[in-house]
Design an enzyme around this catalytic site. Structure first.
Site, PDB file in Angstrom:
ATOM      1  CG  HIS A 180      81.597  83.594  29.097  1.00  0.00           C
ATOM      2  ND1 HIS A 180      80.559  83.395  28.196  1.00  0.00           N
ATOM      3  CD2 HIS A 180      82.601  82.779  28.666  1.00  0.00           C
ATOM      4  CE1 HIS A 180      80.917  82.507  27.293  1.00  0.00           C
ATOM      5  NE2 HIS A 180      82.164  82.126  27.545  1.00  0.00           N
ATOM      6  CD  GLU A 235      81.152  80.814  21.093  1.00  0.00           C
ATOM      7  OE1 GLU A 235      81.009  79.653  21.546  1.00  0.00           O
ATOM      8  OE2 GLU A 235      82.235  81.435  21.146  1.00  0.00           O
ATOM      9  CG  ASP A 253      84.843  83.300  25.510  1.00  0.00           C
ATOM     10  OD1 ASP A 253      84.701  82.355  26.313  1.00  0.00           O
ATOM     11  OD2 ASP A 253      84.522  83.217  24.310  1.00  0.00           O
ATOM     12  CG  ASP A 254      88.664  81.467  25.709  1.00  0.00           C
ATOM     13  OD1 ASP A 254      88.908  80.608  26.570  1.00  0.00           O
ATOM     14  OD2 ASP A 254      87.621  81.467  25.020  1.00  0.00           O
TER      15      ASP A 254
HETATM   16  N1  ADE Z   1      86.015  77.016  25.262  1.00  0.00           N
HETATM   17  C1  ADE Z   1      86.784  78.100  25.505  1.00  0.00           C
HETATM   18  N2  ADE Z   1      86.256  79.176  24.920  1.00  0.00           N
HETATM   19  C2  ADE Z   1      85.114  78.784  24.300  1.00  0.00           C
HETATM   20  C3  ADE Z   1      84.121  79.429  23.545  1.00  0.00           C
HETATM   21  N3  ADE Z   1      84.153  80.748  23.281  1.00  0.00           N
HETATM   22  N4  ADE Z   1      83.098  78.696  23.059  1.00  0.00           N
HETATM   23  C4  ADE Z   1      83.031  77.391  23.302  1.00  0.00           C
HETATM   24  N5  ADE Z   1      83.946  76.727  24.016  1.00  0.00           N
HETATM   25  C5  ADE Z   1      84.976  77.410  24.515  1.00  0.00           C
HETATM   26 ZN    ZN Z   2      83.214  80.715  26.501  1.00  0.00          ZN
END
Ligand code: ADE
Ligand code: ZN
Length: 342
Positions: free
Chosen positions: A21, A204, A282-283
Site C-alpha cells: 500500500h 479508512e 501509504d504516502d
Molecule cells: N490517495 C493517496 N492516499 C490516499 C489515502 N490514504 N486514502 C485515499 N486516497 C488516497
Molecule cells: Zn492509500
C-alpha cells in the site's frame, strides 16, 4: 509510546519486507517537489521544503488529498515519474523492501494533459532499474479516483489498455465518504475480465458497510486500510474465515486522524484475532515515515512481539500478487532472519 528493545530494532531493520500500500505520488518529498518545480518553471506557494513540511498538518483525508493533488502538478514528463519512483526504491531498499506493489493515480495526470503512457513508461523504467540495482521486484496497480465519475474511470481503463501488460491490478482511492464501491462495480468487472486483480480502499474513513460492499461487488482480493471493519464483528469473522488481507497504514491513520493515538490503533487486536493485517506506508513523504518507521512506530505503540512482527512480514508476502515460487523463497528468507534474531 513504549520504546523498542535493541533486538526488536534489529529484527525490524533486517526483516525482508513487502510493501502493498504505497501511492507513488505520495512519495514525492518536498525537496524533489522544489527541484521539479524549478526544472519546469512552476511557482510553488512555499518558500522552502521546510515550509512545505510545516503545511503537512491534516485534520482528515480530504485536507491531505488537497495538498497531495496540488503536489502532483510538478510531475510533467517521463523523467519526473522515473525520478519519483527511483527515489522511492532507494528509500525502500534502505528499509529492506524486497517487493513493492505501487499504486498510481493516472487521472491526476491525464486531467493536466499528461498522457497515461508518459506516466506508465516512466514508472516502468524505474521498476526495471530498481530490479537491476537493488533486486527489488515490483508491480503496478492503476487506481481510479472515486470522487470522479464511472465514465471517467471507464475512459481511464480504456486509455490504459495499450499498457495492459505493464499492469497487475486496479484499485480505488481518493475521498471515500459519499463515494461507495457500488459506483465502480461495472468498471471493476471490466478490469477483472482482462485479468487485472482488484483491490480498493475501504473502511479508512468510510463505514464498515463499504468494506462489505467492496468485497461483494468489486470482488476484492485484499482491502486497503479496512480498519473500520471492527464496527461490524460479523465482518471481522468473515475477514478471518476467508483470510482476506488488509493493507494497514498506521502512521497514515494517525496523521489523517483516523485514530487519535497509535496506542489506540486496532492493528494488534485485529492481528491477534487472526486477521491477515500487513504494515505499509501509504504516502510516506506526507505522513513522516516509510515502511520501516511504520513497523517501528506500530511495534512500539502496541507492544508487538518479535513473533508478531514476523507474522506481519509473512502476511504481506502471502497477500502479495507474487507467483507461488517467489512467495515461498521470501517466506524462507523471513524465517531464516527470524531465527538469526531469536
Ligand atoms: N490517495 C493517496 N492516499 C490516499 C489515502 N490514504 N486514502 C485515499 N486516497 C488516497
Ligand atoms: Zn492509500
Amino acid at each position: 509510546m513504549g520504546s523498542l528493545t535493541p533486538t526488536l530494532e534489529r529484527l525490524i531493520r533486517r526483516l525482508p519486507k513487502v510493501e502493498l500500500h504505497l501511492h507513488i505520488e505520495g512519495s514525492l518529498e518536498p525537496e524533489m517537489m522544489f527541484s521539479l518545480a524549478g526544472k519546469h518553471g512552476i511557482a510553488l506557494p512555499y518558500a522552502s521544503a521546510e515550509e512545505v513540511r510545516k503545511a503537512y498538518a491534516f485534520h482528515d483525508l480530504q485536507s491531505f488529498l488537497d495538498l497531495y493533488y496540488a503536489g502532483c502538478n510538478v510531475l510533467r514528463d517521463k523523467h519526473d515519474f522515473y525520478a519519483l519512483a527511483m527515489a522511492y526504491f532507494a528509500r525502500a531498499h534502505a528499509d529492506r523492501v524486497v517487493h513493492a506493489e505501487l499504486f498510481f493515480d493516472p487521472q491526476t495526470h491525464t486531467a493536466r494533459g499528461i498522457d497515461i503512457g508518459v506516466v506508465i513508461t516512466g514508472l516502468r523504467d524505474a521498476m526495471d532499474d530498481a530490479y537491476r540495482r537493488y533486486g527489488i521486484t515490483s508491480d503496478l496497480i492503476l487506481c481510479f479516483l472515486r470522487h470522479l465519475s464511472e465514465a471517467d474511470a471507464f475512459a481511464t481503463l480504456e486509455a490504459a489498455m495499450p499498457y495492459r501488460h505493464e499492469l497487475t491490478g486496479v484499485g480505488l482511492d481518493s475521498g471515500e465518504r459519499g463515494n461507495p464501491p457500488s459506483k465502480f462495480e461495472r468498471v471493476f468487472a471490466k478490469a477483472r475480465s482482462v485479468g487485472l486483480r482488484p483491490v480498493a480502499h475501504a473502511g479508512e474513513e468510510g463505514p464498515a458497510a463499504y468494506i462489505r460492499e467492496a468485497l461483494d461487488l468489486l470482488k476484492l482480493e485484499r482491502v486497503d486500510h479496512g480498519v473500520r471493519c471492527d464496527e461490524d464483528p460479523a465482518l471481522v469473522d468473515r475477514l478471518v474465515r476467508e483470510q482476506i488481507p488488509l493493507t494497514v497504514c498506521p502512521l497514515s491513520n494517525l496523521k489523517l486522524c483516523v485514530v487519535s493515538d497509535l496506542r489506540a490503533h486496532n492493528f494488534a487486536t485485529l492481528l491477534r484475532r487472526g486477521v491477515v493485517v500487513t504494515i505499509n506506508s501509504d504516502d510516506p513523504a506526507y505522513f513522516g515515515g516509510y515502511i520501516g518507521e511504520n513497523y517501528r512506530a506500530t511495534a512500539a505503540a502496541l507492544d508487538l512481539t518479535a513473533a508478531e512482527l514476523v507474522t506481519c512480514a509473512e502476511h504481506a508476502v502471502r497477500a502479495s500478487f507474487l507467483p507461488a515460487a517467489q512467495k515461498a523463497t521470501l517466506l524462507r528468507n523471513i524465517r531464516s532472519e527470524a531465527l538469526h534474531n531469536a
